[in-house]
Scaffold this active site. Sequence first.
Site, PDB file in Angstrom:
ATOM      1  N   LYS A 292       0.991  -0.891  -0.146  1.00  0.00           N
ATOM      2  CA  LYS A 292      -0.233  -0.401   0.056  1.00  0.00           C
ATOM      3  C   LYS A 292       0.990   1.280  -0.118  1.00  0.00           C
ATOM      4  O   LYS A 292       1.109   1.495   0.803  1.00  0.00           O
ATOM      5  CB  LYS A 292      -0.915   0.242   0.993  1.00  0.00           C
TER       6      LYS A 292
ATOM      7  N   ASP B 297      -3.636   3.980  -1.474  1.00  0.00           N
ATOM      8  CA  ASP B 297      -4.401   4.350  -0.628  1.00  0.00           C
ATOM      9  C   ASP B 297      -4.294   6.581  -0.730  1.00  0.00           C
ATOM     10  O   ASP B 297      -4.200   6.995   0.190  1.00  0.00           O
ATOM     11  CB  ASP B 297      -4.241   4.626   0.728  1.00  0.00           C
ATOM     12  N   LEU B 298      -5.891   6.610  -1.960  1.00  0.00           N
ATOM     13  CA  LEU B 298      -5.732   8.079  -2.003  1.00  0.00           C
ATOM     14  C   LEU B 298      -6.822   9.375  -2.092  1.00  0.00           C
ATOM     15  O   LEU B 298      -7.290  10.366  -2.141  1.00  0.00           O
ATOM     16  CB  LEU B 298      -4.648   8.367  -4.244  1.00  0.00           C
ATOM     17  N   LYS B 299      -7.783   8.054  -1.645  1.00  0.00           N
ATOM     18  CA  LYS B 299      -9.026   8.860  -1.007  1.00  0.00           C
ATOM     19  C   LYS B 299      -9.645   9.573  -2.249  1.00  0.00           C
ATOM     20  O   LYS B 299      -9.451  10.384  -1.652  1.00  0.00           O
ATOM     21  CB  LYS B 299      -8.870   9.307   0.194  1.00  0.00           C
ATOM     22  N   LEU B 300     -10.055   8.845  -3.350  1.00  0.00           N
ATOM     23  CA  LEU B 300      -9.927  10.211  -4.349  1.00  0.00           C
ATOM     24  C   LEU B 300     -11.582  10.964  -3.975  1.00  0.00           C
ATOM     25  O   LEU B 300     -11.968   9.467  -3.832  1.00  0.00           O
ATOM     26  CB  LEU B 300     -10.408   9.803  -5.858  1.00  0.00           C
ATOM     27  N   HIS B 301     -11.391  11.745  -3.969  1.00  0.00           N
ATOM     28  CA  HIS B 301     -12.805  12.902  -4.238  1.00  0.00           C
ATOM     29  C   HIS B 301     -13.221  13.849  -4.973  1.00  0.00           C
ATOM     30  O   HIS B 301     -12.763  15.260  -4.658  1.00  0.00           O
ATOM     31  CB  HIS B 301     -13.776  12.785  -2.167  1.00  0.00           C
ATOM     32  N   ASP B 302     -13.512  14.088  -6.112  1.00  0.00           N
ATOM     33  CA  ASP B 302     -13.421  15.775  -6.470  1.00  0.00           C
ATOM     34  C   ASP B 302     -15.010  15.017  -7.580  1.00  0.00           C
ATOM     35  O   ASP B 302     -15.540  14.676  -7.721  1.00  0.00           O
ATOM     36  CB  ASP B 302     -12.755  15.609  -7.708  1.00  0.00           C
TER      37      ASP B 302
ATOM     38  N   PRO C  33     -17.147  14.508 -10.727  1.00  0.00           N
ATOM     39  CA  PRO C  33     -17.433  12.546 -11.371  1.00  0.00           C
ATOM     40  C   PRO C  33     -15.857  13.282 -12.920  1.00  0.00           C
ATOM     41  O   PRO C  33     -15.110  12.795 -12.714  1.00  0.00           O
ATOM     42  CB  PRO C  33     -18.649  13.064 -11.925  1.00  0.00           C
TER      43      PRO C  33
ATOM     44  N   THR D  87     -12.051   6.526  10.365  1.00  0.00           N
ATOM     45  CA  THR D  87     -12.662   6.343  11.463  1.00  0.00           C
ATOM     46  C   THR D  87     -11.902   7.296  13.004  1.00  0.00           C
ATOM     47  O   THR D  87     -11.879   6.899  13.750  1.00  0.00           O
ATOM     48  CB  THR D  87     -11.339   4.589  12.068  1.00  0.00           C
TER      49      THR D  87
ATOM     50  N   GLN E 169      -2.596   2.328  17.295  1.00  0.00           N
ATOM     51  CA  GLN E 169      -4.372   2.171  17.212  1.00  0.00           C
ATOM     52  C   GLN E 169      -4.855   1.917  18.106  1.00  0.00           C
ATOM     53  O   GLN E 169      -3.895   1.125  19.293  1.00  0.00           O
ATOM     54  CB  GLN E 169      -3.901   0.598  15.978  1.00  0.00           C
TER      55      GLN E 169
ATOM     56  N   GLY F  81       0.672  -2.008   8.504  1.00  0.00           N
ATOM     57  CA  GLY F  81       1.900  -1.437   8.546  1.00  0.00           C
ATOM     58  C   GLY F  81       3.489  -1.656   9.394  1.00  0.00           C
ATOM     59  O   GLY F  81       4.020  -2.641   8.934  1.00  0.00           O
ATOM     60  N   ARG F  82       3.598  -0.930  10.340  1.00  0.00           N
ATOM     61  CA  ARG F  82       4.964  -1.138  11.349  1.00  0.00           C
ATOM     62  C   ARG F  82       4.906  -2.568  11.753  1.00  0.00           C
ATOM     63  O   ARG F  82       6.489  -2.877  12.490  1.00  0.00           O
ATOM     64  CB  ARG F  82       4.613  -0.307  13.020  1.00  0.00           C
TER      65      ARG F  82
HETATM   66  O1  C5P Z   1       1.594   0.573  11.190  1.00  0.00           O
HETATM   67  P1  C5P Z   1       0.001   0.487  10.712  1.00  0.00           P
HETATM   68  O2  C5P Z   1       0.100  -1.597  11.266  1.00  0.00           O
HETATM   69  O3  C5P Z   1      -0.848   0.655  12.205  1.00  0.00           O
HETATM   70  O4  C5P Z   1      -0.274   0.905  10.018  1.00  0.00           O
HETATM   71  C1  C5P Z   1      -1.925   0.287   9.333  1.00  0.00           C
HETATM   72  C2  C5P Z   1      -1.924   1.654   7.440  1.00  0.00           C
HETATM   73  O5  C5P Z   1      -3.553   1.783   7.463  1.00  0.00           O
HETATM   74  C3  C5P Z   1      -1.452   2.557   7.954  1.00  0.00           C
HETATM   75  O6  C5P Z   1      -1.575   3.029   6.488  1.00  0.00           O
HETATM   76  C4  C5P Z   1      -2.722   3.803   7.966  1.00  0.00           C
HETATM   77  O7  C5P Z   1      -2.327   4.721   7.978  1.00  0.00           O
HETATM   78  C5  C5P Z   1      -4.082   3.166   7.503  1.00  0.00           C
HETATM   79  N1  C5P Z   1      -5.555   3.035   8.159  1.00  0.00           N
HETATM   80  C6  C5P Z   1      -5.551   2.798   9.116  1.00  0.00           C
HETATM   81  N2  C5P Z   1      -6.408   2.573   9.649  1.00  0.00           N
HETATM   82  C7  C5P Z   1      -7.657   3.315   9.432  1.00  0.00           C
HETATM   83  C8  C5P Z   1      -7.267   3.502   7.414  1.00  0.00           C
HETATM   84  C9  C5P Z   1      -6.231   3.470   7.334  1.00  0.00           C
HETATM   85  O8  C5P Z   1      -4.421   2.112  10.632  1.00  0.00           O
HETATM   86  N3  C5P Z   1      -9.157   3.725   9.939  1.00  0.00           N
END
Ligand code: C5P
Length: 233
Positions: free
Chosen positions: A37, A64-69, A71, A119, A189, A209-210
Amino acid sequence: MPHIDPRDRLIVALDLPSVSAAESMVARLGDAVSFYKIGMELTYGGGLGLARELAQAGKKIFLDLKLHDIPNTVARATEQVADLGATFLTIHAYPQTMRAARGALGGSTLQLLAVTVMTSYDDADLKEAGYAFGVKDLVARRARQAQEAGVHGLILSAEEAADMRALVGPDMLLVTPGIRMADGVVGDQKRVMTPGRAIAAGANHLVVGRPVTQAPDPVAAARAIVAEIAGAA
Ligand code: C5P
């Protein structure tokens, strides 16, 4: 639910400060990871070129660009992302935006994931922004609208996966971040799930991610997650 190779169910979030750091991580992970991603931060830091290169090298890419503009702009941007060879693209779950993106896919294999309500929003945030619905109702309303618009899937927290699976049925893809190993560091988180529980709750793909990129041994961390996915599938 269609069978997906367990390795393709793990999507590693390349939340790294530079393209070179991202390239090093991808090289280090090698065959252990097949799906990445790339979000807004890396994209604006030159990451689109990396996305194209990785797609050409056979990796799957989630932009993961979350488009909104309007049409027309959403449709043109979606075409560009499809040309780049990405597998997933996020869009905000506004009906107009979803229809525009869906209509622009043509014969491409790009799949759209809708963000229903971010979220970071609670009921008070939605009210402040002028909405008449609370989070729960707006998420359900937009999930149904995504389905009607022919959007392929939803991105949502793993905690919401079981309820959402019941709402949308077996065919929509559910892609969930907020994943931590049972003995892992939670970090910022608030609501997390292990890979196995998220899969059991109905998630098709996990965004991690991490727990991979900051692990002492990222390859071992990725392999452990894929093994847990395979065990739960
Ligand atoms: O490092 P970690 O596992 O927390 O990364 C989670 C990824 O998912 C990040 O790129 C974060 O921006 C994304 N994300 C999230 N929660 C959301 C939407 C996206 O953690 N509700």
